[in-house]
Design an enzyme around this catalytic site. Structure first.
Site, PDB file in Angstrom:
ATOM      1  N   ARG A  21     -30.053  71.436 -14.776  1.00 32.77           N
ATOM      2  CA  ARG A  21     -29.368  72.458 -15.550  1.00 32.77           C
ATOM      3  C   ARG A  21     -28.994  71.851 -16.887  1.00 32.77           C
ATOM      4  O   ARG A  21     -28.942  70.630 -17.050  1.00 32.77           O
ATOM      5  CB  ARG A  21     -28.124  72.984 -14.824  1.00 32.77           C
ATOM      6  CG  ARG A  21     -26.989  71.990 -14.664  1.00 32.77           C
ATOM      7  CD  ARG A  21     -25.842  72.611 -13.883  1.00 32.77           C
ATOM      8  NE  ARG A  21     -24.715  71.707 -13.746  1.00 32.77           N
ATOM      9  CZ  ARG A  21     -23.755  71.553 -14.657  1.00 32.77           C
ATOM     10  NH1 ARG A  21     -23.803  72.253 -15.779  1.00 32.77           N
ATOM     11  NH2 ARG A  21     -22.766  70.711 -14.463  1.00 32.77           N
ATOM     12  N   ARG A 200     -26.694  69.287 -24.213  1.00 31.67           N
ATOM     13  CA  ARG A 200     -28.005  69.927 -24.082  1.00 31.67           C
ATOM     14  C   ARG A 200     -29.137  68.917 -24.297  1.00 31.67           C
ATOM     15  O   ARG A 200     -28.989  67.943 -25.028  1.00 31.67           O
ATOM     16  CB  ARG A 200     -28.144  71.054 -25.103  1.00 31.67           C
ATOM     17  CG  ARG A 200     -27.205  72.239 -24.864  1.00 31.67           C
ATOM     18  CD  ARG A 200     -27.487  73.349 -25.853  1.00 31.67           C
ATOM     19  NE  ARG A 200     -26.516  74.436 -25.752  1.00 31.67           N
ATOM     20  CZ  ARG A 200     -26.580  75.426 -24.867  1.00 31.67           C
ATOM     21  NH1 ARG A 200     -27.583  75.446 -23.999  1.00 31.67           N
ATOM     22  NH2 ARG A 200     -25.655  76.374 -24.840  1.00 31.67           N
ATOM     23  N   ASP A 201     -30.284  69.220 -23.653  1.00 34.64           N
ATOM     24  CA  ASP A 201     -31.512  68.447 -23.826  1.00 34.64           C
ATOM     25  C   ASP A 201     -31.343  66.971 -23.470  1.00 34.64           C
ATOM     26  O   ASP A 201     -32.089  66.116 -23.957  1.00 34.64           O
ATOM     27  CB  ASP A 201     -32.034  68.576 -25.261  1.00 34.64           C
ATOM     28  CG  ASP A 201     -32.320  70.029 -25.651  1.00 34.64           C
ATOM     29  OD1 ASP A 201     -32.867  70.759 -24.803  1.00 34.64           O
ATOM     30  OD2 ASP A 201     -31.971  70.421 -26.779  1.00 34.64           O
ATOM     31  N   ARG A 202     -30.346  66.677 -22.652  1.00 33.92           N
ATOM     32  CA  ARG A 202     -30.085  65.313 -22.182  1.00 33.92           C
ATOM     33  C   ARG A 202     -29.673  64.364 -23.305  1.00 33.92           C
ATOM     34  O   ARG A 202     -29.707  63.153 -23.132  1.00 33.92           O
ATOM     35  CB  ARG A 202     -31.291  64.737 -21.423  1.00 33.92           C
ATOM     36  CG  ARG A 202     -31.641  65.513 -20.134  1.00 33.92           C
ATOM     37  CD  ARG A 202     -30.435  65.620 -19.221  1.00 33.92           C
ATOM     38  NE  ARG A 202     -30.755  66.134 -17.900  1.00 33.92           N
ATOM     39  CZ  ARG A 202     -30.471  67.382 -17.472  1.00 33.92           C
ATOM     40  NH1 ARG A 202     -29.876  68.228 -18.303  1.00 33.92           N
ATOM     41  NH2 ARG A 202     -30.750  67.747 -16.246  1.00 33.92           N
ATOM     42  N   LEU A 203     -29.248  64.900 -24.442  1.00 32.30           N
ATOM     43  CA  LEU A 203     -28.694  64.061 -25.510  1.00 32.30           C
ATOM     44  C   LEU A 203     -27.188  63.956 -25.299  1.00 32.30           C
ATOM     45  O   LEU A 203     -26.373  64.437 -26.095  1.00 32.30           O
ATOM     46  CB  LEU A 203     -29.020  64.660 -26.889  1.00 32.30           C
ATOM     47  CG  LEU A 203     -30.478  64.560 -27.315  1.00 32.30           C
ATOM     48  CD1 LEU A 203     -30.686  65.227 -28.676  1.00 32.30           C
ATOM     49  CD2 LEU A 203     -30.924  63.096 -27.381  1.00 32.30           C
TER      50      LEU A 203
END
Length: 223
Positions: A21, A200-203
């Site tokens: 997620r 978000r976006d694993r950052l």
């Protein structure tokens, strides 16, 4: 046992690989955190409590035995001040024996409901007996009795044996249950504290405190 591979849909391993997620509940700026990591941890604990997270003071405690084998389990944080993070257990438990051999630990607070995590690492010492007595006196009587009945981490033949030991301890004491000699408190003195905020976006945002002679160094880490 049922063959999970025969279930409709993707295989279990594929379903696990697809679980993900996006994290978007907050941000973390290294220039805005408190200069004291204990104070920052206290703030995040209060946030977790206000958010209604289950057992916000639960932390995964990792230790290593004398052979270098790691172990981890969940314990409850019961004290937090400038001296460190305090928890209580039996001296005869596996974690206490490991800490006696290698007095250092890591603790993780996994606050999934807030997309947050905190990791603390440092040396561990026993708290003084007066603190142990004070904390034990504040526990519910049933918990106090259980400290006498259970030889923590040791094999027990069955549930009935454990319940008999509890009944015997319960009958032995009156309203006031004394502190067992094997009951102790332990304190992690933080040398490294890392805050993690999912993005978000694993950052993800990761901010680390490192204890140095002149005080705390605060730095951002790559996700």
């Amino acid at each position: 046992m049922d063959d999970l591979s025969a279930l409709p849909g993707p295989r279990p391993v594929d379903r696990l690989a697809a679980m993900r997620r996006s994290y978007a509940l907050g941000t973390l700026d290294e220039h805005e955190v408190d200069p004291d990591p204990v104070e920052q941890l206290r703030r995040w604990l209060e946030d977790a409590e206000r958010a209604g997270l289950v057992e916000p003071n639960a932390m995964v405690l990792a230790t290593v035995d004398e052979a270098g084998e790691p172990a981890a389990r969940t314990v409850l944080l019961k004290g937090l001040d400038e001296r460190g993070l305090t928890f209580y257990t039996q001296r005869r438990s596996a974690k206490a024996r490991q800490l006696a051999a290698r007095p250092s630990a890591a603790a993780v607070f996994p606050w999934h409901g807030m997309d947050r995590q905190v990791i603390v690492r440092g040396p561990v010492t026993e708290v003084d007996r007066a603190e142990v007595v004070e904390y034990f006196a504040a526990r519910p009587r049933g918990n106090q009795v259980a400290a006498w009945a259970s030889v923590q981490s040791s094999p027990v033949p069955d549930r009935a044996t454990l319940e008999r030991a509890y009944a015997e301890a319960d009958a032995r004491f009156g309203a006031e249950v004394p502190v067992p000699d094997h009951w102790a408190g332990y304190r992690i003195q933080p040398l490294v504290v890392e805050l993690w905020q999912g993005r978000r976006d694993r950052l993800h945002d990761r901010v680390r405190y490192r204890k140095e002679q002149g005080g705390w160094v605060v730095e951002r880490l790559s996700p």
